[in-house]
Design an enzyme around this catalytic site. Structure first.
Site, mmCIF file in Angstrom:
data_model
loop_
_atom_site.group_PDB
_atom_site.id
_atom_site.type_symbol
_atom_site.label_atom_id
_atom_site.label_comp_id
_atom_site.label_asym_id
_atom_site.label_seq_id
_atom_site.Cartn_x
_atom_site.Cartn_y
_atom_site.Cartn_z
ATOM 1 N N THR A 1 0.841 -1.200 0.000
ATOM 2 C CA THR A 1 0.000 0.000 0.000
ATOM 3 C C THR A 1 0.873 1.246 0.000
ATOM 4 O OG1 THR A 1 -1.935 -1.006 0.996
ATOM 5 C CG2 THR A 1 -1.594 1.323 1.449
ATOM 6 N N GLY B 1 -7.334 -11.837 1.726
ATOM 7 C CA GLY B 1 -8.036 -12.594 2.756
ATOM 8 C C GLY B 1 -7.248 -12.714 4.041
ATOM 9 N N TYR C 1 -8.429 -8.232 7.926
ATOM 10 C CA TYR C 1 -9.358 -7.449 7.108
ATOM 11 C C TYR C 1 -10.661 -8.250 6.949
ATOM 12 C CZ TYR C 1 -5.301 -4.497 6.190
ATOM 13 O OH TYR C 1 -4.218 -3.671 6.348
ATOM 14 N N ARG D 1 5.502 -25.552 10.688
ATOM 15 C CA ARG D 1 5.621 -24.296 9.940
ATOM 16 C C ARG D 1 4.386 -24.098 9.062
ATOM 17 N NH1 ARG D 1 11.752 -24.858 7.782
ATOM 18 N NH2 ARG D 1 10.701 -26.536 6.718
HETATM 19 C C1 LIG Z 1 4.422 -0.408 3.433
HETATM 20 C C2 LIG Z 1 3.753 -1.738 3.306
HETATM 21 C C3 LIG Z 1 2.495 -1.830 2.738
HETATM 22 C C4 LIG Z 1 1.850 -3.077 2.606
HETATM 23 N N1 LIG Z 1 0.628 -3.138 1.982
HETATM 24 C C5 LIG Z 1 0.050 -4.355 1.765
HETATM 25 C C6 LIG Z 1 -1.141 -4.463 1.001
HETATM 26 O O1 LIG Z 1 -1.674 -3.489 0.458
HETATM 27 N N2 LIG Z 1 -1.675 -5.707 0.851
HETATM 28 C C7 LIG Z 1 -1.089 -6.833 1.388
HETATM 29 O O2 LIG Z 1 -1.615 -7.929 1.201
HETATM 30 N N3 LIG Z 1 0.047 -6.745 2.081
HETATM 31 C C8 LIG Z 1 0.637 -5.545 2.270
HETATM 32 N N4 LIG Z 1 1.845 -5.466 2.931
HETATM 33 C C9 LIG Z 1 2.491 -6.723 3.379
HETATM 34 C C10 LIG Z 1 3.480 -7.213 2.316
HETATM 35 O O3 LIG Z 1 2.815 -7.583 1.126
HETATM 36 C C11 LIG Z 1 4.313 -8.417 2.814
HETATM 37 O O4 LIG Z 1 3.448 -9.497 3.099
HETATM 38 C C12 LIG Z 1 5.115 -8.101 4.060
HETATM 39 O O5 LIG Z 1 5.735 -6.829 3.966
HETATM 40 C C13 LIG Z 1 6.212 -9.130 4.285
HETATM 41 O O6 LIG Z 1 7.029 -9.235 3.139
HETATM 42 P P1 LIG Z 1 8.484 -8.535 3.048
HETATM 43 O O7 LIG Z 1 9.279 -9.037 4.219
HETATM 44 O O8 LIG Z 1 9.041 -9.000 1.719
HETATM 45 O O9 LIG Z 1 8.302 -7.061 3.126
HETATM 46 C C14 LIG Z 1 2.483 -4.236 3.084
HETATM 47 C C15 LIG Z 1 3.760 -4.142 3.659
HETATM 48 C C16 LIG Z 1 4.396 -2.922 3.755
HETATM 49 C C17 LIG Z 1 5.780 -2.870 4.351
#
Ligand SMILES: Cc1cc2nc3c(=O)[nH]c(=O)nc-3n(C[C@H](O)[C@H](O)[C@H](O)COP(=O)(O)O)c2cc1C
Length: 354
Positions: free
Chosen positions: A30, A177, A181, A278
């Protein structure tokens, strides 16, 4: 990528009718950079194009609100509720496809986790999130319990957005999902409703299954991904009441309703567990559908290892890719990766490092 490196990551993969050029995906992130009315901007097209230009196989958009009551979750969040939004998204989709990438739209209803400035959230029960709001750090004031009579309109909202996504040219959709939310609020053990949509697992599954069926009908043969997590925005160590058997039944029901891929969001591939097992292993054992997974993956070596171990079919990165849209090329050249810094996704792309 060099031919001898990260071989599995480079392999194309089919998800339903889409053939991705490799197994690296941008997870939904987001930004809150849409126009005030939720229309995607030209800057957003440039932002998403950059990932595709740098070879990322699948771009999953940020959470996008669907038509329906209280569905808008964040300020300046993009929506897909009508022709103006659709025109904005066309630009984004065109930009990604022009670079050989694939793009899925993430469909969201925020449920209880609605920014308080936008008005009260709605949920399976009146449960109010116990954390401050994600975007503005404000206390959640109240959650309105949804009446059973309102549920068909919620399902229809997802279907309408999915139909628009297909018309716009998206390669697929992802149903949000996870994390508490709306759909997860219904699925979770917190859902103590006493009607047909709460209490037992079959009842808690009812709304998510109806949404998947409606979305499947609306997108035809396009792939449908379902994003799920154990953890909630306000509960990092949530456990499903029925343990691994509950997760298995959930996947079976959602797959039966039309899900092609499960996108598993974790707080680290090894950090989430159902009891002692896990989470990713529980998922793998429970379904033959494509498993997209992510959480805490920073390097292509880690991504390749997860694929080589057979734990995932596609690896998603959120922060790692936001910080390094060119991670493929960088890794090839042996260059150091940039660390993610909070808010980096909001840097307008013209100003962001290429
Ligand atoms: C700034 C930010 C915004 C995010 N917005 C969403 C979103 O809109 N929808 C979603 O399913 N997950 C969202 N996430 C979660 C990420 O998709 C992801 O699952 C989470 O950051 C872990 O992955 P990473 O370690 O690669 O960042 C967001 C994460 C961050 C950091």
């Amino acid at each position: 990528m060099r031919a001898d490196q990260h071989r599995r990551l480079r392999d194309p993969i089919e998800i339903g009718s889409a053939t991705l050029r490799n197994r690296l995906a941008l997870a939904a992130v987001t930004r809150g950079m849409a126009a005030e009315d939720g229309t995607p901007t030209a800057e957003m097209a440039a932002y998403y194009r950059r990932f595709a230009r740098n070879g990322v196989g699948l771009v999953i958009t940020e959470a996008t609100y669907v038509p329906g009551p209280a569905s808008r979750t964040y300020l300046a969040q993009p929506g897909l509720t009508g022709p103006a939004h659709a025109e904005g998204w066309k630009r984004v989709v065109g930009a990604v496809k022009a670079e050989g990438g694939h793009i899925f739209l993430q469909l969201q209803h925020g449920g209880p986790f609605r920014e308080p400035e936008l008005g009260p959230g709605i949920g399976a029960t009146g449960r109010v999130p116990s954390v401050s709001s994600w975007q503005r750090g404000q206390p959640y004031g109240e959650t309105r319990r949804i009446d059973g009579a309102e549920l068909p309109a919620l399902v229809e909202g997802f279907a309408e957005a999915a139909g628009l996504a297909r018309a716009v040219g998206f390669d697929g959709v992802e149903i949000h999902g996870s994390r508490g939310y709306l759909l997860d609020d219904f699925l979770s053990g917190y859902n103590t409703r006493e009607d047909a949509y709460g209490g037992s697992l079959e009842n808690r599954l009812r709304l998510p299954v109806e949404v998947v069926r409606a979305v499947r009908a609306a997108v035809g043969s396009l792939p449908v991904s379902y994003n799920l997590s154990l953890y909630k925005m306000d509960s990092v160590d949530y456990q499903p009441p029925g343990g691994a058997a509950e997760v298995a039944r959930t996947l079976e029901a959602l797959a039966g309703a039309g899900v092609d891929a499960f996108h598993v969001s974790t707080r680290g591939l090894d950090r989430c567990a159902v009891g002692e097992t896990r989470f990713l292993d529980v998922i793998r054992a429970a379904t033959d559908r494509t498993v997209i997974g992510g959480g805490g993956v920073k390097t292509l070596d880690e991504a390749e290892a997860a694929l080589a171990q057979g734990r995932l079919d596609v690896v998603s990165l959120a922060r790692g890719l936001v910080a390094n849209p060119d991670i493929l090329d960088r890794t090839d050249k042996g260059l150091a990766l940039e660390p993610y810094r909070r808010g980096l996704e909001r840097v307008a792309v013209e100003d962001a490092p290429q």
